[in-house]
Design a protein around this motif. Structure first.
Motif, PDB file in Angstrom:
ATOM      1  N   HIS A 139      -4.944  11.210   4.895  1.00 18.19           N
ATOM      2  CA  HIS A 139      -5.842  10.081   4.663  1.00 18.19           C
ATOM      3  C   HIS A 139      -5.576   8.877   5.565  1.00 18.19           C
ATOM      4  N   ARG A 140      -4.871   9.076   6.667  1.00 20.56           N
ATOM      5  CA  ARG A 140      -4.602   7.966   7.590  1.00 20.56           C
ATOM      6  C   ARG A 140      -5.873   7.239   8.006  1.00 20.56           C
ATOM      7  N   PHE A 141      -6.944   7.987   8.228  1.00 18.90           N
ATOM      8  CA  PHE A 141      -8.177   7.386   8.738  1.00 18.90           C
ATOM      9  C   PHE A 141      -9.351   7.549   7.771  1.00 18.90           C
ATOM     10  N   THR A 142      -9.049   7.869   6.525  1.00 20.56           N
ATOM     11  CA  THR A 142     -10.118   7.991   5.529  1.00 20.56           C
ATOM     12  C   THR A 142     -10.650   6.603   5.174  1.00 20.56           C
ATOM     13  N   ARG A 143     -11.969   6.475   5.190  1.00 18.87           N
ATOM     14  CA  ARG A 143     -12.600   5.222   4.784  1.00 18.87           C
ATOM     15  C   ARG A 143     -13.058   5.373   3.345  1.00 18.87           C
ATOM     16  N   PHE A 144     -12.309   4.792   2.420  1.00 16.35           N
ATOM     17  CA  PHE A 144     -12.620   4.924   1.000  1.00 16.35           C
ATOM     18  C   PHE A 144     -13.700   3.929   0.589  1.00 16.35           C
ATOM     19  N   ASP A 145     -14.552   4.353  -0.327  1.00 18.30           N
ATOM     20  CA  ASP A 145     -15.580   3.498  -0.908  1.00 18.30           C
ATOM     21  C   ASP A 145     -15.001   2.863  -2.174  1.00 18.30           C
ATOM     22  N   ALA A 189     -15.712  -9.869  -0.979  1.00 15.86           N
ATOM     23  CA  ALA A 189     -14.486 -10.492  -1.478  1.00 15.86           C
ATOM     24  C   ALA A 189     -13.600 -10.930  -0.319  1.00 15.86           C
ATOM     25  N   GLU A 190     -13.546 -10.104   0.730  1.00 14.58           N
ATOM     26  CA  GLU A 190     -12.709 -10.455   1.878  1.00 14.58           C
ATOM     27  C   GLU A 190     -13.154 -11.773   2.506  1.00 14.58           C
ATOM     28  N   LYS A 191     -14.466 -11.966   2.662  1.00 14.91           N
ATOM     29  CA  LYS A 191     -14.967 -13.220   3.233  1.00 14.91           C
ATOM     30  C   LYS A 191     -14.734 -14.386   2.290  1.00 14.91           C
ATOM     31  N   CYS A 192     -14.953 -14.150   1.006  1.00 16.75           N
ATOM     32  CA  CYS A 192     -14.726 -15.199   0.014  1.00 16.75           C
ATOM     33  C   CYS A 192     -13.276 -15.654   0.024  1.00 16.75           C
ATOM     34  N   ILE A 193     -12.342 -14.705   0.001  1.00 19.54           N
ATOM     35  CA  ILE A 193     -10.911 -15.040  -0.007  1.00 19.54           C
ATOM     36  C   ILE A 193     -10.509 -15.702   1.305  1.00 19.54           C
ATOM     37  N   THR A 194     -11.060 -15.217   2.411  1.00 19.36           N
ATOM     38  CA  THR A 194     -10.746 -15.806   3.716  1.00 19.36           C
ATOM     39  C   THR A 194     -11.189 -17.261   3.777  1.00 19.36           C
ATOM     40  N   GLN A 195     -12.422 -17.535   3.365  1.00 19.82           N
ATOM     41  CA  GLN A 195     -12.960 -18.893   3.464  1.00 19.82           C
ATOM     42  C   GLN A 195     -12.328 -19.853   2.460  1.00 19.82           C
ATOM     43  N   ASP A 205      -2.236 -16.861  10.632  1.00 24.26           N
ATOM     44  CA  ASP A 205      -1.811 -15.482  10.921  1.00 24.26           C
ATOM     45  C   ASP A 205      -1.981 -14.561   9.716  1.00 24.26           C
ATOM     46  N   THR A 206      -2.913 -14.878   8.836  1.00 27.10           N
ATOM     47  CA  THR A 206      -3.169 -14.069   7.636  1.00 27.10           C
ATOM     48  C   THR A 206      -4.612 -13.600   7.669  1.00 27.10           C
ATOM     49  N   ALA A 207      -4.832 -12.288   7.454  1.00 28.47           N
ATOM     50  CA  ALA A 207      -6.191 -11.758   7.544  1.00 28.47           C
ATOM     51  C   ALA A 207      -6.288 -10.401   6.871  1.00 28.47           C
ATOM     52  N   PHE A 208      -7.511 -10.032   6.526  1.00 22.69           N
ATOM     53  CA  PHE A 208      -7.798  -8.670   6.094  1.00 22.69           C
ATOM     54  C   PHE A 208      -8.071  -7.828   7.327  1.00 22.69           C
ATOM     55  N   PRO A 209      -7.442  -6.663   7.466  1.00 21.13           N
ATOM     56  CA  PRO A 209      -7.683  -5.827   8.646  1.00 21.13           C
ATOM     57  C   PRO A 209      -9.066  -5.201   8.593  1.00 21.13           C
ATOM     58  N   ASP A 210      -9.707  -5.079   9.749  1.00 27.24           N
ATOM     59  CA  ASP A 210     -11.003  -4.412   9.805  1.00 27.24           C
ATOM     60  C   ASP A 210     -10.941  -3.100  10.572  1.00 27.24           C
ATOM     61  N   GLU A 211      -9.718  -2.665  10.893  1.00 26.87           N
ATOM     62  CA  GLU A 211      -9.504  -1.378  11.545  1.00 26.87           C
ATOM     63  C   GLU A 211      -8.107  -0.884  11.202  1.00 26.87           C
ATOM     64  N   PRO A 212      -7.810   0.386  11.434  1.00 28.18           N
ATOM     65  CA  PRO A 212      -6.488   0.911  11.060  1.00 28.18           C
ATOM     66  C   PRO A 212      -5.328   0.274  11.823  1.00 28.18           C
ATOM     67  N   ASP A 239      -5.767   3.259   7.677  1.00 28.30           N
ATOM     68  CA  ASP A 239      -6.944   2.607   7.136  1.00 28.30           C
ATOM     69  C   ASP A 239      -6.612   2.080   5.741  1.00 28.30           C
ATOM     70  N   MET A 240      -6.697   0.762   5.579  1.00 34.61           N
ATOM     71  CA  MET A 240      -6.265   0.133   4.331  1.00 34.61           C
ATOM     72  C   MET A 240      -7.387   0.024   3.302  1.00 34.61           C
ATOM     73  N   SER A 241      -8.491   0.739   3.517  1.00 31.09           N
ATOM     74  CA  SER A 241      -9.576   0.698   2.536  1.00 31.09           C
ATOM     75  C   SER A 241      -9.161   1.328   1.215  1.00 31.09           C
ATOM     76  N   TYR A 242      -8.067   2.073   1.197  1.00 29.58           N
ATOM     77  CA  TYR A 242      -7.604   2.640  -0.072  1.00 29.58           C
ATOM     78  C   TYR A 242      -7.099   1.543  -1.009  1.00 29.58           C
ATOM     79  N   ALA A 243      -6.826   0.361  -0.457  1.00 28.54           N
ATOM     80  CA  ALA A 243      -6.293  -0.734  -1.260  1.00 28.54           C
ATOM     81  C   ALA A 243      -7.245  -1.925  -1.325  1.00 28.54           C
ATOM     82  N   GLY A 244      -7.938  -2.207  -0.236  1.00 31.57           N
ATOM     83  CA  GLY A 244      -8.873  -3.322  -0.209  1.00 31.57           C
ATOM     84  C   GLY A 244      -8.234  -4.635  -0.645  1.00 31.57           C
TER      85      GLY A 244
END
Length: 369
Positions: A139-145, A189-195, A205-212, A239-244
């Motif tokens: 699941h290294r590159f699995t994009r979870f919903d 949620a990512e945009k809300c938390i970022t803003q 230096d803190t962000a949600f990743p948008d790629e693996p 791919d960190m979509s397993y955690a979001g």
């Protein structure tokens, strides 16, 4: 006062105990110490540095909880309102009526952890003896919903009754909170938390990743999976979509200290919300330990008896812990580039390892007032 020599020695002792590389920042009022020991790449010998970005795992939960409480303050969310009022399709029927937003934040919802069902070839804690590393590779590159992940957690056998204690730490709760933020703000949620949290705190230096792949200077991270992966395997690209928004943030030890300092000073959420965050209940952690847990925060006793507040987090290969004293004057953030170094006994229980004692000693020195 900070004792640089003791901090440097304690950091080096963790490396000698078996961690390839680690780095930390400790603050005491205006004094700042940063240190690093070991390597960021076991193949090339590239050293770690204290300014590196790192996957901080469930420390993300504090950011998510803060964003939800900001919406509570503005009247968009009711802290003790049923989640079914907002997300009736995701948590339908009686459970949706019984589970409140607060129960999601403090893990007393009774909802099961989705992770063992998403990674179907291994089971989660505490059945560690039956686990295996193959699913992590698969699941290294699995994009979870996230909706599908929530569905797995909601459909699984309940881990308890809504509001009952001890609760059970479950990432399903925080994926639901992410959907709640999206519902009431009209953005992800990512945009809300970022803003509203990351940018508000001035965390560059803190962000949600948008790629693996991680961006910026960072260490490779290595997973031992309880001695089943020997030598530990590189899981830096994942791919960190397993955690979001439950566990996918990247940050630095300096940013983490800044964030928790501002949070506990009432500059991210107001004092009333902060009081709610520090109201704890008993929760069973993913490691099977009974802990006190608030709203995205938990307490840790310092060596002088004072209380520190913060959160820890792990991902495959990486771990971090950030703690700030109740008065905000003493802070500690530590990142390590290996995880699950403890081997298991015949009952599947993690066995003691020198790294455990060395890290505990580092924490004591870092939190000594």
């Amino acid at each position: 006062m900070l004792d640089d020599a003791k901090l440097n020695t304690a950091l080096e002792n963790v490396r000698r105990a078996g961690v390839p590389g680690l780095f930390a920042e400790v603050r005491d009022n205006d004094q700042v110490w940063q240190g690093a020991a070991g390597v960021a790449d076991v193949t090339t010998g590239r050293p770690v540095t204290a300014d590196m970005r790192h996957r901080v795992g469930s420390i993300t939960k504090t950011f998510t909880a803060a964003a939800v409480l900001q919406q509570v303050e503005s009247g968009q969310i009711g802290l003790d309102a049923p989640i079914g009022r907002y997300l009736p399709k995701l948590v339908p029927g009686e459970r949706g009526d019984a589970i409140t937003v607060r129960m999601l934040i403090n893990h007393t919802s009774g909802l099961a952890e989705y992770l063992p069902y998403a990674y179907s070839s291994f089971r989660a804690f505490p059945a560690l003896a039956d686990t295996g590393p193959q699913s992590m590779d698969d699941h290294r590159f699995t994009r979870f919903d996230p909706i599908e992940l929530i569905g797995l957690g909601v459909a699984a056998p309940a881990a308890g009754t809504p509001g009952g204690t001890p609760g059970l730490y479950s990432n399903t709760n925080y994926l639901l909170l992410a959907q709640l933020l999206e519902q009431v703000t009209g953005t992800t949620a990512e945009k809300c938390i970022t803003q509203n949290v990351i940018e508000r705190a001035g965390l560059s230096d803190t962000a949600f990743p948008d790629e693996p792949q991680m961006s910026g200077p960072h260490s490779r991270i290595y997973e031992a999976w309880f001695g089943m992966i020997d030598p530990p395997r590189d899981y830096s690209v994942y791919d960190m979509s397993y955690a979001g928004p439950s566990a996918s943030l990247t940050s630095t030890v300096a940013d983490l200290n800044r964030f928790y300092g501002l949070l506990l000073a009432g500059e991210i959420v107001n004092q009333s919300s902060l009081e709610q965050m520090r109201r704890t209940v008993q929760v069973i952690s993913q490691e099977g330990k009974l802990i006190e847990y608030g709203l995205g925060l938990y307490p840790m006793e310092g060596p002088d008896g004072g209380i520190f507040w913060g959160h820890g987090g792990t991902v495959w290969g990486g771990g971090a812990l950030s703690m700030t004293s109740a008065d905000g004057k003493r802070q500690m953030s530590v990142a390590v580039n290996v995880q699950r170094w403890n081997k298991l006994d015949s009952m599947g229980r993690p066995q003691p390892h020198p790294i455990d004692d060395a890290l505990a000693a580092l924490y004591r020195v870092a939190m000594q007032r």
